[in-house]
Design a protein around this motif. Structure first.
Motif, mmCIF file in Angstrom:
data_model
loop_
_atom_site.group_PDB
_atom_site.id
_atom_site.type_symbol
_atom_site.label_atom_id
_atom_site.label_comp_id
_atom_site.label_asym_id
_atom_site.label_seq_id
_atom_site.Cartn_x
_atom_site.Cartn_y
_atom_site.Cartn_z
ATOM 1 N N LEU A 73 -0.454 15.617 18.744
ATOM 2 C CA LEU A 73 -0.214 15.323 17.271
ATOM 3 C C LEU A 73 0.960 16.013 17.028
ATOM 4 O O LEU A 73 1.336 17.348 16.795
ATOM 5 C CB LEU A 73 -1.396 15.825 16.783
ATOM 6 C CG LEU A 73 -1.350 15.750 14.477
ATOM 7 C CD1 LEU A 73 -0.990 14.489 14.488
ATOM 8 C CD2 LEU A 73 -2.553 16.732 14.088
ATOM 9 N N ARG A 112 -8.516 17.229 10.170
ATOM 10 C CA ARG A 112 -8.265 15.346 9.920
ATOM 11 C C ARG A 112 -7.224 14.738 11.741
ATOM 12 O O ARG A 112 -7.840 13.466 10.880
ATOM 13 C CB ARG A 112 -6.639 16.322 9.968
ATOM 14 C CG ARG A 112 -6.581 17.199 8.512
ATOM 15 C CD ARG A 112 -5.743 16.877 8.453
ATOM 16 N NE ARG A 112 -5.901 17.885 6.391
ATOM 17 C CZ ARG A 112 -4.743 19.105 6.590
ATOM 18 N NH1 ARG A 112 -3.973 19.002 6.451
ATOM 19 N NH2 ARG A 112 -4.974 19.379 4.871
ATOM 20 N N TYR A 129 -5.363 11.826 10.242
ATOM 21 C CA TYR A 129 -4.065 11.818 11.390
ATOM 22 C C TYR A 129 -4.658 10.847 12.627
ATOM 23 O O TYR A 129 -6.024 10.848 12.982
ATOM 24 C CB TYR A 129 -4.044 13.045 11.662
ATOM 25 C CG TYR A 129 -3.219 14.498 10.831
ATOM 26 C CD1 TYR A 129 -2.773 13.511 9.750
ATOM 27 C CD2 TYR A 129 -3.536 15.723 11.228
ATOM 28 C CE1 TYR A 129 -1.671 15.169 8.951
ATOM 29 C CE2 TYR A 129 -2.745 16.891 10.426
ATOM 30 C CZ TYR A 129 -1.997 16.532 9.169
ATOM 31 O OH TYR A 129 -1.818 17.447 8.427
ATOM 32 N N LYS A 147 -5.016 13.719 2.010
ATOM 33 C CA LYS A 147 -5.051 14.935 3.134
ATOM 34 C C LYS A 147 -6.493 15.180 3.526
ATOM 35 O O LYS A 147 -6.241 16.238 4.725
ATOM 36 C CB LYS A 147 -3.834 16.200 2.893
ATOM 37 C CG LYS A 147 -2.725 15.483 3.088
ATOM 38 C CD LYS A 147 -1.725 16.544 2.513
ATOM 39 C CE LYS A 147 -0.432 16.194 2.582
ATOM 40 N NZ LYS A 147 0.574 16.843 1.892
ATOM 41 N N SER A 175 -5.804 20.852 11.866
ATOM 42 C CA SER A 175 -4.824 19.798 11.858
ATOM 43 C C SER A 175 -6.474 18.626 13.121
ATOM 44 O O SER A 175 -6.563 18.025 13.165
ATOM 45 C CB SER A 175 -4.496 20.520 12.749
ATOM 46 O OG SER A 175 -2.580 20.078 11.868
ATOM 47 N N ILE A 186 3.336 16.352 13.762
ATOM 48 C CA ILE A 186 3.940 15.722 12.275
ATOM 49 C C ILE A 186 5.739 15.909 12.014
ATOM 50 O O ILE A 186 5.672 16.911 11.917
ATOM 51 C CB ILE A 186 3.425 17.281 11.323
ATOM 52 C CG1 ILE A 186 1.699 17.286 12.091
ATOM 53 C CG2 ILE A 186 3.499 16.840 10.012
ATOM 54 C CD1 ILE A 186 0.880 18.157 10.848
#
Lengths: 249, 261
Positions: free
Chosen positions: A12, A77, A83, B101, A74, A14
């Motif tokens: 991942l 998510r 994500y 988020k 992360s 970002i």
């Protein structure tokens, strides 16, 4: 048993966007200069997760271990669908419910009841059963008639209690909990611990990101240790905690 | 691709009660401390129409003030949600960054919420202004029946416009600064305060102004009972087509929205 979550070489990235990246002026200049001002095609980015491969079976309770910024949130998510992987493949056959929200969906001018209604609708798309839900969260949070007052009149503790009650009402097939779920004042703490225990025990599969060894030992049998976005250990919880201890010192 | 598109449409339909409720809550919150509540939406429009009507009616040497008040009133009523939708759209995702988020709520939910908010505000204001205008010309009550397709066109137009602007406004942050200037210019350059003929040699520009076209059809149907079914249906199909295009663009950009906010 088939895995409910499967990650194969998932990375991942970002992207870091500065305001100038999407500045119209820059875009216009680039277009009239034939792109000659463009220095590099590659945009800066943070590698939040790096080549993660693992699978999770139904009912597994997994601890996410690592220091701040190691990739735990992360990861939550990512498996929750907030994500999407930049590379690699992610397959999930269950709805992963992330418990990382700290704010209400509605404006602060509105009452606790309206906030509860919005939350309930969001979860169920119907108001069927809302009355029971409202009674439960009012009683559990101890807000009483304050539930009819605007959220902006609540103290920090009251808001935390309501949020906690809202989030822990419904059980989920797969839950991903980030630590620091506010539980309000000390009086409320024990009550909240009890509810959290029962809530976590009843959830089908579980991910907990926490620095509390006690919490992780209590609920998890497997531990994943993250560092700089990499999965550096995957094994039994005691071994994972020991590995982490050794790793940081 | 087809599958994800259907999933997106299903999500919008599934969450309709939630975004409609949270949009209503927004209106409630906005007028929480006022005694007249959302009645202010209509009252403020009526007051604006009265003031602007008197001034501009005199400036443009209007012969029929009754008709001019209706023309201006409905013009302003229809213009307001379009203008608000354009100006607010770039902020939709930024304002809801925390929820985006930290929860599974999809970005399109907040576009739908903002759309519902604009529609609700418009309908509340419309109801009050319409009731007041019934005293000016009772015939407009019958004209409502001729306006349905044009109302639908207005709502569809606002929806796809918000999708596009929210996506590009979040990516290109300068748009937020630029849009109020554009909407101000559009307002002054479109025949909302004045008749198309007042544009003189520039009257043709109104024919190429999509906002004015949507506004004109609804306004004319309300004031004069012009059905304009052919053009109404044409615009309807164009709206549906562009709406699908906007959802297609949304699908393409959806994954990156979270990185822009």
């Amino acid at each position: 048993m088939d895995p409910i979550i499967e990650l194969k070489n998932v990375t991942l990235e970002i992207p870091l966007f500065s305001s100038s990246d999407f500045n119209l002026k820059k875009k216009i200049i680039k277009s009239v200069t034939g792109g000659s001002l463009k220095k590099d095609n590659k945009k800066p980015f943070v590698k939040a997760l790096d080549s993660i491969t693992l699978s999770v079976r139904p009912g597994e309770k997994i601890a996410l271990i690592g220091h701040n910024g190691s990739g735990k949130t992360s990861f939550i998510r990512l498996i929750s669908g907030i994500y999407h992987p930049t590379r690699g493949s992610l397959k999930t056959s269950v709805e992963v419910y992330p418990m990382i929200q700290r704010s209400f969906i509605v404006e602060e001018e509105l009452t606790g009841v309206e906030s509860a209604k919005a939350h309930y609708l969001m979860m169920n798309n119907t108001l069927k059963g809302f009355q029971n839900f409202l009674e439960d969260i009012t009683e559990f949070s101890g807000l009483g008639d304050f539930i009819f007052l605007p959220l902006k009149t609540y103290s920090e503790g009251m808001s935390s209690r309501l949020m906690f009650a809202l989030l822990t009402y419904q059980y989920h097939e797969c839950l991903a909990l980030d630590e620091g779920l506010g539980t309000g004042d000390k009086q409320f703490y024990e009550k909240a611990q009890k509810r959290l225990n029962s809530f976590l025990n009843k959830s089908g599969s579980l991910f907990i990101a926490s620095h509390s060894k006690e919490l992780l030992r209590k609920f998890c049998l497997r531990g994943l240790v993250f560092s700089s976005g990499k999965l550096i250990f995957d094994g039994e919880i005691e071994e994972a905690l020991a590995f982490y201890e050794e790793y940081i010192y | 691709m087809k599958n994800t598109f259907i999933k997106l449409l299903t999500y919008i339909v599934k969450t309709r009660r939630t975004f409609w409720f949270t949009a209503t809550s927004k209106t409630k919150a906005r007028y929480a401390r006022t005694s007249l509540g959302s009645f202010w939406l209509g009252i403020s429009t009526l007051f604006t129409v009265l003031c602007l009507g008197l001034v501009y009616g005199t400036v443009f040497n209007v012969s029929n003030f009754r008709e001019y008040f209706l023309y201006l009133g409905f013009g302003l009523l229809i213009w307001t949600p379009i203008c608000e939708a354009i100006n607010q759209a770039p902020l939709i995702f930024v304002k809801n960054a925390n929820s985006l988020k930290n929860s599974k709520i999809k970005p399109i939910f907040f576009v739908c919420q903002e759309w519902a908010f604009q529609i609700q505000s418009f309908l509340q204001a419309f109801l009050i202004v319409f009731l007041a205008f019934l005293f000016v010309d009772p015939n407009i009550l019958w004209n409502l029946g001729f306006s349905l397709i044009h109302f639908i066109n207005l709502f569809l137009f606002i929806f796809w416009l918000q999708i596009f602007i929210s996506l590009f406004g979040t990516k290109f942050t300068d748009l937020f600064q630029l849009l109020p200037v554009i909407t101000n210019l559009l307002f002054l350059l479109s025949p909302i305060l004045y008749q198309k003929k007042n544009l003189g040699g520039f009257a043709f520009t109104a024919d190429f102004n999509p906002i004015f076209q949507v506004l004109r059809l609804l306004r004319n149907s309300l004031i004069y009972g012009d059905l304009n079914i052919k053009i109404g249906l044409l615009i309807f199909f164009a709206n549906i087509l562009i709406l699908f295009l906007s959802l297609y663009v949304y699908r393409k950009m959806e994954k990156n929205i979270i990185f822009y906010i």
